[in-house]
Design a protein around this motif. Structure first.
Motif, PDB file in Angstrom:
ATOM      1  N   ASN A 294      -2.206  11.767  43.501  1.00 38.21           N
ATOM      2  CA  ASN A 294      -2.933  12.330  44.638  1.00 38.21           C
ATOM      3  C   ASN A 294      -4.195  11.541  44.945  1.00 38.21           C
ATOM      4  O   ASN A 294      -4.570  11.356  46.109  1.00 38.21           O
TER       5      ASN A 294
ATOM      6  N   ASP B 298      -8.806  17.910  46.660  1.00 33.16           N
ATOM      7  CA  ASP B 298      -7.365  17.625  46.636  1.00 33.16           C
ATOM      8  C   ASP B 298      -7.073  16.731  47.837  1.00 33.16           C
ATOM      9  O   ASP B 298      -7.102  17.181  48.978  1.00 33.16           O
TER      10      ASP B 298
ATOM     11  N   ASN C 272       0.719  13.500  48.430  1.00 30.04           N
ATOM     12  CA  ASN C 272       1.703  14.320  47.704  1.00 30.04           C
ATOM     13  C   ASN C 272       2.107  15.541  48.526  1.00 30.04           C
ATOM     14  O   ASN C 272       2.173  16.666  48.025  1.00 30.04           O
TER      15      ASN C 272
END
Length: 201
Positions: free
Chosen positions: A28, A125, A129
């Protein structure tokens, strides 16, 4: 095999599954390029910040499901669960690595608590992905397996899975194709797990 050795063996399998899935994080943070798998319908899905709490609630739910099944599942169903999980996370992480995808996230200008939490999630985040959605394939996989283990509560397991699918969309953390592919990974992994479990005896 003694009960103690069985638990140690099962936790070893769980750690293997978790270790593969945890590759999500370096991928990520380091992925680049790739495509955003958006379709026209995605533009009509609203941002509903309150759903972020359902999205985040999946994480402790996964941990609980893994630990509880490690101690309580019968051998056949645990073997099925392990084979299904290894397949699902292996396919998911492989797709993240070889076919990078990302989400173009909206700007959020509101200052309420749900919006703040989403902004924090966006910041930590990265948008990679995306396809397949790990939230979707992990939750759906658990719902399928637990519906075999605890069929009386099947409605609850699948309601939770639907809620996670919706939260992935309403938080703008995933596109529709991410959710659909996550469902596909879970069901294909389960079918392969059933076949392998029967073949191994």
């Amino acid at each position: 095999m003694s009960s103690f050795k069985k638990i140690i063996f099962r936790f070893t399998i769980i750690l293997l599954v978790a270790g593969i899935q945890l590759l999500y994080f370096p991928l990520n943070q380091t992925s680049s390029g790739g495509v955003a798998p958006a379709i026209p319908l995605d533009a009509h899905i609203p941002l509903l910040p309150g759903w972020v709490f359902i999205y985040l609630a999946a994480i402790p739910a996964w941990v609980f499901a893994l630990v509880w099944s490690t101690f309580k599942m019968d051998d056949w169903l645990f073997r099925l669960s392990a084979l299904t999980a290894v397949t699902a996370v292996g396919v998911g992480v492989s797709m993240f690595h070889f076919f990078p995808t990302y989400v173009v996230r909206p700007e959020i200008h509101r200052s309420d608590l749900p919006s703040f939490v989403i902004q924090w999630l966006y910041a930590h985040d990265q948008p990679y992905n995306a396809l397949p959605s790990a939230h979707v394939y992990l939750t759906t996989m658990i719902a399928i397996l637990w519906s075999r283990w605890k069929p009386k509560w099947s409605f609850l397991w699948f309601t939770a899975a639907v809620a996670i699918c919706l939260s992935s969309l309403f938080t703008k953390l995933h596109y529709l194709l991410d959710v659909v592919s996550g469902l596909g990974v879970a069901f294909i992994a389960y079918c392969l797990g059933v076949w392998l479990t029967s073949w191994l005896g």
